[in-house]
Design an enzyme around this catalytic site. Structure first.
Site, PDB file in Angstrom:
ATOM      1  N   GLU A  24      -4.888  -8.742   1.069  1.00  0.00           N
ATOM      2  CA  GLU A  24      -5.425  -8.533   2.415  1.00  0.00           C
ATOM      3  C   GLU A  24      -6.912  -8.306   2.317  1.00  0.00           C
ATOM      4  O   GLU A  24      -7.371  -7.646   1.379  1.00  0.00           O
ATOM      5  CB  GLU A  24      -4.847  -7.268   3.083  1.00  0.00           C
ATOM      6  CG  GLU A  24      -3.454  -7.386   3.594  1.00  0.00           C
ATOM      7  CD  GLU A  24      -2.983  -6.093   4.264  1.00  0.00           C
ATOM      8  OE1 GLU A  24      -3.813  -5.325   4.781  1.00  0.00           O
ATOM      9  OE2 GLU A  24      -1.761  -5.874   4.247  1.00  0.00           O
ATOM     10  N   GLU A  54       0.802  -1.231   0.000  1.00  0.00           N
ATOM     11  CA  GLU A  54       0.000   0.000   0.000  1.00  0.00           C
ATOM     12  C   GLU A  54       0.833   1.279   0.000  1.00  0.00           C
ATOM     13  O   GLU A  54       0.853   2.018   1.001  1.00  0.00           O
ATOM     14  CB  GLU A  54      -0.964   0.006   1.184  1.00  0.00           C
ATOM     15  CG  GLU A  54      -2.007  -1.071   1.100  1.00  0.00           C
ATOM     16  CD  GLU A  54      -3.156  -0.845   2.084  1.00  0.00           C
ATOM     17  OE1 GLU A  54      -3.195   0.197   2.742  1.00  0.00           O
ATOM     18  OE2 GLU A  54      -4.036  -1.721   2.167  1.00  0.00           O
TER      19      GLU A  54
HETATM   20  C1  BGC Z   1      -2.478  -2.510   6.046  1.00  0.00           C
HETATM   21  C2  BGC Z   1      -2.380  -3.329   7.307  1.00  0.00           C
HETATM   22  C3  BGC Z   1      -3.427  -2.850   8.309  1.00  0.00           C
HETATM   23  C4  BGC Z   1      -4.797  -3.006   7.687  1.00  0.00           C
HETATM   24  C5  BGC Z   1      -5.934  -2.601   8.605  1.00  0.00           C
HETATM   25  C6  BGC Z   1      -3.898  -2.287   5.594  1.00  0.00           C
HETATM   26  O1  BGC Z   1      -3.979  -1.065   4.967  1.00  0.00           O
HETATM   27  O2  BGC Z   1      -1.718  -3.105   5.039  1.00  0.00           O
HETATM   28  O3  BGC Z   1      -1.091  -3.221   7.807  1.00  0.00           O
HETATM   29  O4  BGC Z   1      -3.344  -3.494   9.521  1.00  0.00           O
HETATM   30  O5  BGC Z   1      -4.852  -2.171   6.564  1.00  0.00           O
HETATM   31  O6  BGC Z   1      -5.854  -1.278   8.938  1.00  0.00           O
END
Ligand code: BGC
Length: 450
Positions: free
Chosen positions: A361, A171
């Site tokens: 993610e 990101e």
């Molecule tokens: C990030 C993580 C973070 C998650 C939730 C993502 O943007 O890569 O590191 O914990 O969001 O906030």
């Protein structure tokens, strides 16, 4: 689709299911075995920057408990384990001297993954710059390319024989905007110039990082993880629509388009970007920012609705929060909107030159409660179910999606929210380090069960 019928087999036998964590959020052990400090260790010392004045170490102590955590990932049925390398563990000063113990740690993690049959996906940079480099400007410095290249060289030389799946930056929009523009994340800079300098350097580094991995690792599968959020105007008024368009450029186009070889996004009604574009043309950066990634990672945590706000410099846009719009949201107030997740996947695919998408993610924060040894996080289960159904819909339409990584395995250090925001499938008692699989973890186990 009824919840009973919903099973991972619908995605095909080759689909990769995994979990993702990151060094700064999970490892703790910030002073162990010669590690140098990262910008997060230093930022966390500033009063009021992090909820509860929490510190990123020891967090959930992954440095010492990685074997237990990998076993948990395996036991829940996951195939992929994504983690990041702490730059300052390997190069305590950011450049120069290599810390052998740091190198050894990730060998142990990788070997353990391989032993358990977990595929390691390594993120090179997940937001924890060595503090020594920040002293010289960090991501805003033109030396960043040299520093980052060295780090990628060291990592790929060390692990390239064992690791084939690499994610260069996590990101870039997240760490450049929150860290250098808005000051909410480390290193806490508040300046539009810093943001654009950091963003520009990140665009070059993501491509150059890809080139270095390609050169050093045979049969590498290389990606970059982009955040994305659908941006909708609050009304159909032209000024709200323009506000949404500007925000959309920043959140969804600024980093991917240079990577795809298109240079900076352009919009005549967004003068700030026009300036960047001209600068870029003059210096022939377009080629340098281009890299033919094997896959792109997408991470979608919320949809946004924005309206015109003349008080906000440069973009004249501000968010109309989900909490006031009476739409569903998570414990952080982030809008839940699986249709919008589906639309974003489609939209990135429609660039045409994206070869493969992985959801690197996905997950949600809720106010979990451990009661009699159980965490009954039904809202998180519902969230995953909804988002995975949307993902399946996109996949069935022919989009080449190869996997989904849940964020995250264990509760961890959630950046500026400290330990107050839990995203894990496994609950962590931060006083005792006791792990308890949440019901969402069991839900995944059943969903993945053959
Ligand atoms: C990030 C993580 C973070 C998650 C939730 C993502 O943007 O890569 O590191 O914990 O969001 O906030």
């Amino acid at each position: 689709m009824s919840s009973k019928a919903f099973h991972s087999s619908a995605f095909g036998a080759d689909f990769l299911w995994g979990v993702a964590i990151s060094a700064a959020q999970n490892e703790g052990a910030h002073l162990a075995d010669g590690r140098g400090l990262s910008i997060w260790d230093v930022f966390a010392r500033r009063q009021g920057k992090i909820k509860g004045n929490a510190k990123p170490s020891p967090s959930c102590d992954f440095y010492y408990r990685y074997k237990d955590d990998l076993l948990l990932a395996k036991a829940l049925g996951f195939k992929v384990f994504r983690f990041s390398i702490s730059w300052s563990r390997i190069l305590p000063e950011g450049i120069g001297r290599i810390n052998k113990d740091g190198i050894a740690f990730y060998h142990k993690v990788i070997d353990e993954c391989l032993l358990l049959g977990l595929i390691p996906y390594v993120t090179l940079y997940h937001w924890d710059l060595p503090q020594e480099l920040q002293k010289n400007g960090g991501w805003t410095s033109h030396q960043m390319l040299k520093w980052f290249s060295r780090f990628v060289q060291v990592c790929t030389n060390a692990y390239g024989d064992k690791v084939k799946d690499w994610i260069v930056l996590n990101e870039p929009m997240g760490f450049t905007s929150l860290g250098y523009g808005l000051g909410q994340h480390a290193p806490g800079k508040v300046s539009v110039t810093s943001f654009f300098d950091a963003a520009h350097n990140a665009m070059i580094c993501q491509a150059e990082g890809g080139r270095i991995v390609r050169a050093n690792v045979s049969k590498a599968h290389i990606g970059n993880a982009f955040s994305c959020s659908e941006v909708l105007p609050y009304s159909q008024k032209p000024e709200d629509k323009l506000a949404a368009r500007k925000m959309d450029i920043l959140l969804n186009r600024l980093f991917i388009e240079p990577a795809l070889g298109r240079g900076y996004p352009q919009d005549v009604e967004f003068p700030l970007l026009e300036k960047m574009h001209l600068h870029n043309k003059a210096w022939r950066y377009t080629e340098q920012m281009h890299f033919n990634f094997d896959f792109i990672g997408l991470q979608n945590y919320f949809a946004l609705t924005v309206k015109h706000n003349p008080l906000i410099p440069y973009i004249q846009a501000s968010e109309v929060k989900a909490t006031t719009r009476k739409v569903p949201y998570t414990a952080l107030g982030w809008e839940i909107n699986a249709d919008s997740f589906y639309r974003m996947i489609k939209r990135f695919w429609l660039y045409g030159s994206v070869k493969e998408i992985m959801i690197t993610e996905g997950g949600a924060c809720y106010k979990d409660q451990l009661i009699n040894g159980q965490v009954n996080d039904i809202e998180r289960i519902a969230y995953f179910q909804l988002y995975l159904e949307a993902l399946l819909k996109a996949k069935k339409e022919g989009i080449n999606i190869n996997g989904y990584l849940a964020w995250t395995l264990t509760d961890n250090f959630e950046w500026a929210f400290g330990f107050d925001a839990r995203f894990g499938l496994v609950h962590v008692d931060f006083n005792t380090q006791l792990r308890t699989i949440k019901n969402s973890g069991y839900w995944f186990r059943d969903f993945l069960n053959k």
